[in-house]
Write a protein that holds these residues in place. Structure first.
Motif, PDB file in Angstrom:
ATOM      1  N   PRO A 137       0.809  -1.233   0.000  1.00 45.41           N
ATOM      2  CA  PRO A 137       0.000   0.000   0.000  1.00 45.41           C
ATOM      3  C   PRO A 137       0.838   1.278   0.000  1.00 45.41           C
ATOM      4  O   PRO A 137       0.469   2.263  -0.647  1.00 45.41           O
ATOM      5  CB  PRO A 137      -0.825  -0.103   1.281  1.00 45.41           C
ATOM      6  N   VAL A 138       1.957   1.259   0.717  1.00 46.70           N
ATOM      7  CA  VAL A 138       2.841   2.433   0.714  1.00 46.70           C
ATOM      8  C   VAL A 138       3.409   2.640  -0.683  1.00 46.70           C
ATOM      9  O   VAL A 138       3.465   3.769  -1.184  1.00 46.70           O
ATOM     10  CB  VAL A 138       3.963   2.281   1.764  1.00 46.70           C
ATOM     11  N   THR A 139       3.804   1.557  -1.329  1.00 46.73           N
ATOM     12  CA  THR A 139       4.328   1.649  -2.695  1.00 46.73           C
ATOM     13  C   THR A 139       3.262   2.190  -3.635  1.00 46.73           C
ATOM     14  O   THR A 139       3.546   3.067  -4.468  1.00 46.73           O
ATOM     15  CB  THR A 139       4.808   0.268  -3.172  1.00 46.73           C
ATOM     16  N   ARG A 140       2.027   1.681  -3.544  1.00 44.44           N
ATOM     17  CA  ARG A 140       0.937   2.176  -4.390  1.00 44.44           C
ATOM     18  C   ARG A 140       0.681   3.664  -4.148  1.00 44.44           C
ATOM     19  O   ARG A 140       0.476   4.437  -5.084  1.00 44.44           O
ATOM     20  CB  ARG A 140      -0.347   1.385  -4.135  1.00 44.44           C
ATOM     21  N   PHE A 141       0.674   4.068  -2.879  1.00 36.39           N
ATOM     22  CA  PHE A 141       0.462   5.480  -2.548  1.00 36.39           C
ATOM     23  C   PHE A 141       1.552   6.346  -3.167  1.00 36.39           C
ATOM     24  O   PHE A 141       1.265   7.383  -3.758  1.00 36.39           O
ATOM     25  CB  PHE A 141       0.418   5.670  -1.026  1.00 36.39           C
ATOM     26  N   LEU A 142       2.806   5.940  -3.019  1.00 33.46           N
ATOM     27  CA  LEU A 142       3.905   6.742  -3.561  1.00 33.46           C
ATOM     28  C   LEU A 142       3.881   6.764  -5.084  1.00 33.46           C
ATOM     29  O   LEU A 142       4.197   7.795  -5.692  1.00 33.46           O
ATOM     30  CB  LEU A 142       5.241   6.217  -3.036  1.00 33.46           C
TER      31      LEU A 142
ATOM     32  N   THR B 157      12.481   5.515  -6.024  1.00 31.60           N
ATOM     33  CA  THR B 157      13.413   6.289  -5.209  1.00 31.60           C
ATOM     34  C   THR B 157      12.715   6.848  -3.982  1.00 31.60           C
ATOM     35  O   THR B 157      13.278   6.828  -2.874  1.00 31.60           O
ATOM     36  CB  THR B 157      14.022   7.431  -6.040  1.00 31.60           C
ATOM     37  N   ALA B 158      11.491   7.340  -4.156  1.00 31.56           N
ATOM     38  CA  ALA B 158      10.729   7.852  -3.018  1.00 31.56           C
ATOM     39  C   ALA B 158      10.472   6.734  -2.006  1.00 31.56           C
ATOM     40  O   ALA B 158      10.567   6.947  -0.792  1.00 31.56           O
ATOM     41  CB  ALA B 158       9.409   8.450  -3.493  1.00 31.56           C
ATOM     42  N   HIS B 159      10.188   5.537  -2.487  1.00 32.13           N
ATOM     43  CA  HIS B 159       9.946   4.399  -1.599  1.00 32.13           C
ATOM     44  C   HIS B 159      11.215   4.026  -0.838  1.00 32.13           C
ATOM     45  O   HIS B 159      11.178   3.784   0.372  1.00 32.13           O
ATOM     46  CB  HIS B 159       9.430   3.210  -2.409  1.00 32.13           C
TER      47      HIS B 159
END
Length: 173
Positions: free
Chosen positions: A43-48, A61-63
């Motif tokens: 979910p964090v990856t999808r959000f980013l 990179t943000a992840h």
């Protein structure tokens, strides 16, 4: 100082995040542990991925920076125990729970965010150990009356109540 160190720290955080992601992927975790990591991470990856469209920063990179910042905040909070480090840890955890909530489908939103909150809370037991306790402060006086400072204070409670040692004592026979 931090502004000068930012060009050095950010690539280091990116490297830590990429290394951790590869290490977790290479570990032979059990099936349930892999699913738990995916429940937190996807979910964090999808959000980013959804919210870095207008940035010059790639979603991967943000992840990696997000993971590296979490590790850095955890280490600083545990070792240094400074207020700023603890505040960063709390904000990172709240941000992670929020990204999990927003990056998960409607049906599983509460479960995923609750799982992340519980995991983050358990790790916070270590990170926030000692919050609310006052530090011990030891003062060493190298100047002044050291011998006088080392002598115990005179008990004045008997003088305050009016009792004196020279008053007659009643003996029991």
């Amino acid at each position: 100082m931090w502004i000068c160190l930012t060009p050095i720290v950010l690539p280091g955080l990116y490297g830590i995040g990429v290394g951790l992601a590869q290490a977790v992927g290479a570990l032979d975790l059990g099936h349930h542990a892999r699913l738990a990591v995916r429940t937190v991470d996807e979910p964090v990856t999808r959000f980013l991925h959804a919210h870095t469209a207008g940035l010059p920063l790639a979603p991967g990179t943000a992840h990696a920076l997000w993971i590296g910042l979490g590790i850095l905040a955890l280490v600083l909070t545990t070792v240094v125990r400074a207020f700023a480090a603890r505040l960063t840890w709390v904000l990172w955890g709240v941000g992670t729970v929020a990204m999990t909530w927003l990056g998960t489908g409607q049906a599983a939103r509460g479960t995923a965010a609750g799982l992340v909150a519980v995991v983050w809370g358990l790790v916070s037991i270590i990170a926030l150990n000692g919050v609310g306790q006052r530090p011990r402060i030891t003062t060493i006086n190298l100047f002044g009356d050291v011998r006088g400072a080392m002598q115990p204070e005179k008990d004045t409670s008997a003088e305050e109540t009016g009792a004196r040692e020279d008053s007659p004592r009643v003996s029991q026979a």
